[in-house]
Design a protein around this motif. Structure first.
Motif, short mmCIF file in Angstrom:
data_model
loop_
_atom_site.label_atom_id
_atom_site.label_comp_id
_atom_site.label_asym_id
_atom_site.label_seq_id
_atom_site.Cartn_x
_atom_site.Cartn_y
_atom_site.Cartn_z
N LEU A 415 27.51 34.05 37.71
CA LEU A 415 28.01 35.37 38.10
C LEU A 415 29.33 35.67 37.43
CD1 LEU A 415 30.38 34.74 40.34
CD2 LEU A 415 28.54 34.89 41.99
N LYS A 416 29.74 36.92 37.52
CA LYS A 416 31.02 37.34 36.97
C LYS A 416 31.84 37.96 38.09
CE LYS A 416 30.00 38.22 32.11
NZ LYS A 416 30.13 39.21 31.02
N CYS A 417 33.13 38.08 37.82
CA CYS A 417 34.02 38.71 38.80
C CYS A 417 34.47 40.06 38.27
CB CYS A 417 35.21 37.80 39.08
SG CYS A 417 34.70 36.32 39.98
N LEU A 418 35.03 40.85 39.17
CA LEU A 418 35.55 42.17 38.77
C LEU A 418 36.47 42.04 37.56
CD1 LEU A 418 36.62 44.49 41.73
CD2 LEU A 418 34.86 44.84 40.01
N SER A 419 37.32 40.99 37.56
CA SER A 419 38.30 40.84 36.49
C SER A 419 37.63 40.66 35.13
CB SER A 419 39.23 39.67 36.79
OG SER A 419 38.47 38.49 36.95
N ASP A 420 36.38 40.19 35.13
CA ASP A 420 35.68 40.02 33.85
C ASP A 420 35.32 41.36 33.21
OD1 ASP A 420 35.52 37.18 33.75
OD2 ASP A 420 34.05 37.27 35.39
N TYR A 421 35.35 42.42 34.00
CA TYR A 421 34.98 43.73 33.48
C TYR A 421 36.19 44.61 33.20
CZ TYR A 421 30.29 42.35 34.81
OH TYR A 421 29.09 41.70 34.90
N LEU A 422 37.39 43.99 33.23
CA LEU A 422 38.59 44.78 32.96
C LEU A 422 38.72 45.07 31.47
CD1 LEU A 422 41.38 43.25 35.23
CD2 LEU A 422 40.13 45.39 35.52
N LEU A 423 39.03 46.29 31.15
CA LEU A 423 39.32 46.67 29.76
C LEU A 423 40.82 46.72 29.55
CD1 LEU A 423 36.81 49.65 29.67
CD2 LEU A 423 36.43 47.38 28.72
N ALA A 424 41.57 46.78 30.64
CA ALA A 424 43.03 46.78 30.61
C ALA A 424 43.46 46.15 31.93
CB ALA A 424 43.55 48.21 30.48
N PRO A 425 44.65 45.55 32.00
CA PRO A 425 45.03 44.83 33.22
C PRO A 425 45.09 45.76 34.42
CG PRO A 425 46.64 44.49 31.45
CD PRO A 425 45.74 45.58 31.01
N MET A 426 44.85 45.20 35.59
CA MET A 426 44.83 46.01 36.81
C MET A 426 45.07 45.05 37.98
SD MET A 426 41.68 48.39 38.00
CE MET A 426 41.72 49.33 39.52
N ALA A 427 45.86 45.47 38.94
CA ALA A 427 46.15 44.60 40.09
C ALA A 427 45.08 44.75 41.14
CB ALA A 427 47.52 44.96 40.66
N GLY A 428 44.99 43.78 42.04
CA GLY A 428 44.15 43.91 43.22
C GLY A 428 42.67 43.71 43.00
N VAL A 429 42.31 43.12 41.88
CA VAL A 429 40.87 42.93 41.65
C VAL A 429 40.47 41.47 41.82
CG1 VAL A 429 40.62 44.91 40.11
CG2 VAL A 429 41.20 42.67 39.15
N ASP A 430 41.44 40.59 42.16
CA ASP A 430 41.10 39.17 42.22
C ASP A 430 40.18 38.83 43.40
OD1 ASP A 430 42.55 38.69 40.00
OD2 ASP A 430 44.40 38.21 41.08
N GLY A 431 39.41 37.79 43.21
CA GLY A 431 38.58 37.26 44.29
C GLY A 431 37.31 38.05 44.56
N CYS A 432 36.95 38.93 43.64
CA CYS A 432 35.77 39.79 43.88
C CYS A 432 34.63 39.41 42.95
CB CYS A 432 36.13 41.25 43.67
SG CYS A 432 37.31 41.85 44.87
N ALA A 433 33.55 38.89 43.51
CA ALA A 433 32.37 38.58 42.71
C ALA A 433 31.50 39.83 42.60
CB ALA A 433 31.58 37.45 43.35
#
Lengths: 448, 448
Positions: A415-433
């Protein structure tokens, strides 16, 4: 200095992501000269082509610029657009060669769900009925009969009244993204959702356009950022954003339309999985609200089969005229055969019956998935809008996204996490599968 | 000042051609400011989009440049590349709405020549044999079986030994031209033949690349001009140039290959009608001489049917690796169905039998055409290399190319002259009718 460790399959993408991250975090300063391609390649132990491709992507997205005979330089990345610089952008690496029991990243509709016998019957009927007419050149915008069938289907399923004339058939979403760049120009800035489906910005960049990642809030793409930007096009998926699952509320939709009207911009409404709303009715399309500023787009690859490279868009009348001017002497990319068969599938109600079956199937998968997630030993919060074929499972106690993926891998799950789909940095996306359950079966779940 | 008269269907192309002609002839000076799009549109009585498209094309081809907030300016066109400035470039206008008895401009193989029953049988067999495998995603470079079949066909028909791995299947020539720009970069200069097939430079420009028209001599593209230019890619049709019919001799081929080797450039060998050599054997492919610098390209739209959007290219190994890196996560545009059916058509020998029939048919058409031309009251010299589906008929006594076309139209014949295919001015092309006889029938000739 550039102590990058490039492993895995997609080395150029990893290199591109690492450089971009360092530019965004200020580790590489604006104006700083990057190593020459040859030197860099030798240093990293990769081919020159790998570095070239990474630089091309960075150039296309505006992170670096090239000066003739002196090399490549980092741009000073505009402040304010993405305020949070601390969160690192994780490179979207390809998985190692391990075999997973369960793939929750990619995933296609199970092939046995496809109404193959109906399809084969329609193909045979088209062959018998149309005969040598199948050899005729297809107009650039597609077969008239299919255009009419799509328009009628959109009316039945999405309640939008589209003149069949403005429907343009193409060889899947990637092809249509390229056509959009050819229509609207590669000198324009294309705003894309962050986090988002990487193929969209990748394809725009591949076609020479510049992309601006704009953060997704709880209301969809951040329109205040859009309003302050130079973007001329906003590519959004308001009915079910990938990967966050956010559904854009009506207030945000009308503000987005105002932005397009005021700036003479265009909205690309990517309705890629609206067929899979499992509960209730989908919200009204933006294209129905403002047909002159919205390009509606959808594909059959997701709902029929991945081998069906067929998609379509509905163009505003002005853009349709431009399309005809540019492509009048070109033939359509999709064989007439497939177009005629799909038209019959839509007109005969087979497609909608197929969708109903699929939705019932996925309701069962979805329920089993929720049950399985609730039974996990780890604390887990599910964000689920009852729409589309993916949902977000948040693990508040996870130390890092890497830990989530490792724990999943230990159970044979990719699986991937939200952070794997970031195109630019963003806060508050950690820990989300991000759990894509399109290839899941209820049985597979009970095995893990 | 710009006293342009825009009539016909393709207004933006006409406008583009007229402005380009004036820039090339020095009527619009380098550095001169062009009217704003709105002013120009109002003056000419056309839409702003028409002017925009014309400017876009001129920008892409480097005839004009844009300066932010100050408008569009003519470039000083490089001296020496095309020495002859006196011959005007004729805009390639679409024909008026008249109906012609005979179309010698466009033309497709007569549909009754297509082995439809064989094709239908193969389609049914593929459907029965492959079943649900047809729903599987096709790798980005095409179906393995078709790649192998094409490689074997190339060996049989063209004597070239191509590793099937390096064959890439695409949705026709236009699609593949776009892929080439994505592979080689839109910052490069693409040399194209002048006169030439307009779709080539048009598609490159549409994909954001700059084209440099290079005159065709009796030996094919003028390599001395190429050697002095900044071009990184040369797109040529050495086996039978369109429209001049020139076959590039071996000496010129090896000089062209030296150019590519010395400049690390690439040659696109467009072998679009080599199947139709009516006498003797075609010359060896350039791709066989230098596989690492030549991209071989061909299509089935011409030999099978215009609705078959299938073409292929053979990439040098280095470029193939780059192709995989860029497109590994993309699916092929051509449905697996068509790929499997075509593979069987090639492997079963049906395609070559079809070509043999076609060649016999065209030999008869060709002979009847030569006879008809010899019987014309006007003096007429035919330049014919026994190859391809077009020839040049020179009318030395014609007052102008316009007169040739008017006289033809009076007999119900639509044709174009060499000058209609000019991308840049060139001397010595007057009085030459280009006769495309692919849609001609022996009967049609006796009626006129």
């Amino acid at each position: 200095m550039y102590n990058y460790n490039l492993t895995g399959k997609n080395k150029y993408y990893t290199l591109y992501s690492l450089i971009r991250e360092d530019i965004l975090r200020g580790k590489i300063k604006g104006g700083e000269r990057l190593p020459s391609k040859r030197v860099f390649a030798a240093e990293l132990g990769v081919s020159v082509v790998t570095v070239q491709l990474a630089y091309d992507q960075l150039l296309a997205e505006g992170y670096i610029r090239s000066k003739e005979r002196s090399g490549f330089f980092a741009e000073s990345v505009a402040e304010g657009l993405n305020k949070d610089r601390s969160a690192p952008v994780k490179p979207e690496c390809e998985p190692a060669e391990e075999k997973f029991k369960l793939d929750l990243v990619h995933g296609n509709t199970p092939p046995n769900m496809f109404p193959f016998s109906v399809w084969a019957r329609l193909i045979r009927a088209v062959l018998a009925d149309c005969g040598e007419h199948l050899l005729e050149r297809v107009p650039c915008d597609g077969d008239k009969q299919l255009k009419r069938a799509i328009s009628a289907y959109l009316y039945r399923s999405r309640g939008i009244d589209v003149d069949p004339r403005y429907v343009v058939v193409g060889a899947g979403a990637e092809h249509l993204y390229g056509v959009i760049v050819q229509l609207l120009g590669r000198d324009k800035i294309y705003a894309v959702e962050n986090p988002g489906y990487g193929k969209i910005s990748f394809t725009y960049a591949l076609n020479g356009a510049r992309c601006l990642p704009v953060n997704v809030t709880e209301q969809g793409i951040d329109i205040s950022v859009l309003e302050q930007s130079q973007a001329a096009i906003a590519h959004v998926s308001p009915s079910h954003q990938f990967p966050t699952g956010v559904v854009m509320p009506v207030s945000a939709r009308s503000r987005l339309i105002s932005w397009a009207k005021n700036s003479s911009g265009y909205i690309v409404e990517d309705d890629y999985d609206s067929e899979f709303r499992l509960t209730g009715k989908p919200l009204q399309c933006m294209c129905g609200l403002c047909p002159e500023r919205v390009i509606y787009m959808n594909t059959f690859s997701k709902s029929l089969a991945p081998s069906m490279r067929m998609g379509y868009m509905v163009l505003p009348p002005e853009l349709y005229e431009r399309f005809l001017k540019i492509f009048s002497s070109s033939a359509n990319f999709v064989p007439l055969f497939e177009q005629k068969a799909l038209a019959r599938m839509l007109d005969g109600g087979y497609f909608e019956r197929h969708l109903n079956r699929l939705r019932n199937y996925y309701r069962a998968v979805h329920a089993a998935l929720l049950k399985r997630l609730a039974a996990l030993p780890e604390r887990c919060e599910v964000a689920d809008t009852g729409s589309g074929l993916h949902l977000i499972a948040k693990f508040p106690d996870a130390k890092s996204d890497g830990q989530i993926k490792l724990l999943a891998a230990a159970r044979g799950i990719r699986l991937k996490c939200l952070s794997d789909y970031l195109l630019a940095p963003m806060a508050g996306v950690d820990g989300c599968a991000v759990i894509n359950y399109s290839a899941l079966t209820p049985n597979a779940l009970s095995e893990i």
